[in-house]
Design an enzyme around this catalytic site. Sequence first.
Site, mmCIF file in Angstrom:
data_model
loop_
_atom_site.group_PDB
_atom_site.id
_atom_site.type_symbol
_atom_site.label_atom_id
_atom_site.label_comp_id
_atom_site.label_asym_id
_atom_site.label_seq_id
_atom_site.Cartn_x
_atom_site.Cartn_y
_atom_site.Cartn_z
ATOM 1 N N GLU A 4 -18.376 24.715 33.635
ATOM 2 C CA GLU A 4 -17.791 24.284 32.359
ATOM 3 C C GLU A 4 -18.737 24.566 31.199
ATOM 4 O O GLU A 4 -19.944 24.339 31.316
ATOM 5 C CB GLU A 4 -17.503 22.777 32.435
ATOM 6 C CG GLU A 4 -16.883 22.184 31.175
ATOM 7 C CD GLU A 4 -16.756 20.661 31.280
ATOM 8 O OE1 GLU A 4 -15.669 20.192 31.645
ATOM 9 O OE2 GLU A 4 -17.754 19.951 31.009
ATOM 10 N N TYR A 32 -13.592 24.921 24.224
ATOM 11 C CA TYR A 32 -13.807 24.378 25.564
ATOM 12 C C TYR A 32 -13.382 25.426 26.576
ATOM 13 O O TYR A 32 -12.356 26.094 26.403
ATOM 14 C CB TYR A 32 -12.966 23.107 25.774
ATOM 15 C CG TYR A 32 -13.013 22.597 27.195
ATOM 16 C CD1 TYR A 32 -13.959 21.657 27.571
ATOM 17 C CD2 TYR A 32 -12.136 23.079 28.169
ATOM 18 C CE1 TYR A 32 -14.032 21.202 28.884
ATOM 19 C CE2 TYR A 32 -12.199 22.641 29.475
ATOM 20 C CZ TYR A 32 -13.148 21.703 29.827
ATOM 21 O OH TYR A 32 -13.225 21.260 31.136
#
Lengths: 297, 423
Positions: B214, B126
Site C-alpha cells: 500500500e 491512494y
Amino acid sequence: MSIFINKETRIVVQGVTGQEGSFWTKHMLDMGATVVAGVTPGKEGQDVHGVPVFHTVAGAVETHAADAAMLFVPPRFTKDAIYEALDAGIRKIVTIADGIPLHDQIQIRAAAQSVGARVVGGNTSGVISPGQSMLGIFPYWIERVYKPGRIGVMTRSGSLTNEVTAMVVREGFGVSTLIGVGGDPVPGSRFAEFLEEYQADDDTDAVVIVGELGGTMEEEVAQAIADGRFTKPLVAFLAGRTAPKGKRMGHAGAIVTGGTGTVEAKIAALEGAGAVVAERPSHVGRLLAERITGGKR
Amino acid sequence: MRRLEHQGKSVFAEAGIPVPPSRLVEVGGPAAAADVDAIAGHVQQAAAELVAAHGADAPVVVKAQVMMGGRGKAGLIKVAQGPNAAEIAGAAAAAARTVVASAAGVGVDLPALLVERGVEIHQELYLSVTADAAAGRFVILACAEGGVEIEELAAQRPEAIHRVSVDPFRGLQPYQARALGFAMGLPKAQAMAFAAIVQKLYQVFRQHDAELAEINPLFVTADGELVAGDAKLMIDDNSLDRQPGYQLQRDQFESDAAFEAAREGIPYVQFDGEISLMCAGAGLTTTVFDLVNLEGGSVANYLEFGGPNYRKAGRAMELCLKNRSSVILVVTFGTIARADVMAQGVVDAIRELKPDRPIVTCIRGTNEEEAERILRDAGLEPLFDTEEAVRRAIALSGGAHGGASTTGPAATSSGASAREARS
C-alpha cells in the site's frame, strides 16, 4: 442422505504413504468411507491398509475411477497436488494443509472455479457425513460429537466444531454432513456455496454455522437467506465477539481490518436476515430445538 | 509480517517506485530508554547530508519507524523547516527529540528514525494491492483522495474507490493500470506515471508474497512528479519458506513472549489481564477468550498449543509464565492433538516449571478417559465443561471485575490457590 460426500464417493488419498496419510486412511476406511486408491510419486505398486498406491492421480483415476481427492500434502506442495487432481478430472478435493501461502490460496480457488470444481480447505479438519464417508481427520469415534442425524454443520474451526457440535448432539440431534471450510483468509470454498445443497437435501432439517471474526463469509450466508436461496432454520455461533481490532486471533483469516470482519456486523447481518445467533456454544442446541418442531433429529 | 516504512520503501525503490531521498538513523529498543542527545546528533547530521545533496529548498521530515498507524496524530512525525541548511538541520535535531519523546509517551519500541526530504504536495492519492478472498483474485484499489483511512472511505463513499480485479493467472494487464490512471482524473503524463507505479507495486506484491502492498499517501508534487509518501508492506507469514529475504525479528513484536512464540510457530497474542489462555484450536481459543470477557474476567495472553504444537505444553506454559497472569486456563477438544498427550504435557510442565499460579484444565477429545486419569493422578481436578472452566479460572484470578477485556490489576499473589488447585 448427506451432501458433498456419501458412501458412493470414491476417494483417492494423495500423500497416502506418509505418516498422517497412512494413519487417516485407516480411519477413513474404518469409518466406512470408500477409499479406492492412494498416490505417492515413486511408490506405485505398494499398498497402504489394502489401498493400492499409484505414482499419479491420473493413474488412480484411470484404474479405480476415483472421483474425490483427500490431500495429506505439506502446504508448500498443496497447489501442485490440487492442480494434479483437477487435471485428472477430480472435482471434489479436500486439503487439511495448514500454512498454504496466500497467493497459492488465491490461485487454487481461481483454478477450481474455472473448471467448476470444489476445493475444501486448507487449514481444516475436512468433510464428514457421519456413518457414510469422511474426507478428513475427524475423531468420528467420539459419539457425543459425530452422531449421524439431520443437522448440517459448516465451520471455520476444528476444535471449536467439536465444542459446538457436542452441544447439538447433547440436545438429541445428529449431523447429516459437516463441512470444515477452514481458517485461511482465502478458503477453497465458502459457507454460502454449500447452502443450495443443504437446501435441496431432504435429510437436512437445519444448518449450524460456526464462524468467527474476519472476512465476509457469514455476511454471504445472511445474503443467501435474505435472497430466499436458503429457507431452512439456521443457527450461528461466532467466535471473536470480544476480540479487539487489528489482532489476528489464531487463524490467518481471523482478523478485523479497518471496518470489515467484526462479529458485531456479522450478527447484525445474520439476525437481519432471520437467522439466530447463539452467544455461547452451550446455547446452540436449545436454539436449534426451538426452531425445529416435530421433525426427526 | 508487517514491514516498517523504511523497509517497505527500500523494496519499492528497488522496484522503481519513486520515494523521497532519505537517511536512516537506528535507535533500537524501547523509546523511553533511547539516548536522545546522541540520536538528535545523528539526525542533525543526516538532515545536513540530505540538504547538501538535494538543496535547502525543501524541509526535512523526521518519522518514527514503528508498527502503529496514526503516526501523525501521535506526534511521531515532525517536519523540520528553516531558511538555510544549518537551520533545517538544527530543526531536525529538535524534531527528533520531540518524536522520541512522543514514542516514549506512547510506550512503543523505536527501531529507527527515518529522516526524509520533504516534498511540496499538490495532491494525495491512494493505491494498494491485496487479495480478494471471495473472488479468488487479486485486487488493486485506488483513490484520488489519499491520506485517508481507506476503510472509512469505503464505508462512507464507496464510489470514490476504483477497483481493478486481477486474474491470478494472467496477471495485471497494462490496460488495467492505464484505466486506473485515467480514473484518477490526472493529466495524461501523470496518469501514465501512475499506471507505471501500479504495475510496479503489483510486481512487488506478487514477487514478495505480500498480503498487502500500500502507498498512502502517494504524493503528486507541485512539479507534477509522483512520489510514495508512505509504504505499508505486509508479507504473508506462510510464504517465508520461499521468501528467504524475510525473517522474524524481535522488533516486529510487542513482547518477548510474542516473539518467542512466533519463532516456535505457536499462535500468541499479548494482552494484559489476569488469565493466561493455553488452549488448542484457533476458534476454541477465541471462544474461551470471549467467554472470559463475557463472564467479567480478563485475558493476559492468547496462546494455542493445539495442532502441530500439541507436544509443546512445556514451552507453552513457559510463555504463559512470562506474563503477570494469576491463572493458566487450559481448554482443548482435540483430534490429532490427543487429549492424553496434552494432559501428560501439562503435568510434565507443572513438574518441571513449578508454576507459581493455579492451572485449570478442561482437556477433551481423543483418549480423554486416559487424560482424565493422568490429571487426577497428578492431583489436578479435570473439568469437562468449557464455561465451568472459565468461571473457575475467573474465581481463582480474584473474581469478575466488570467485564474489562484488556486491563486489570497486577497479578495477585496466588500461592495459596495454586496449592489448593494442585493438591
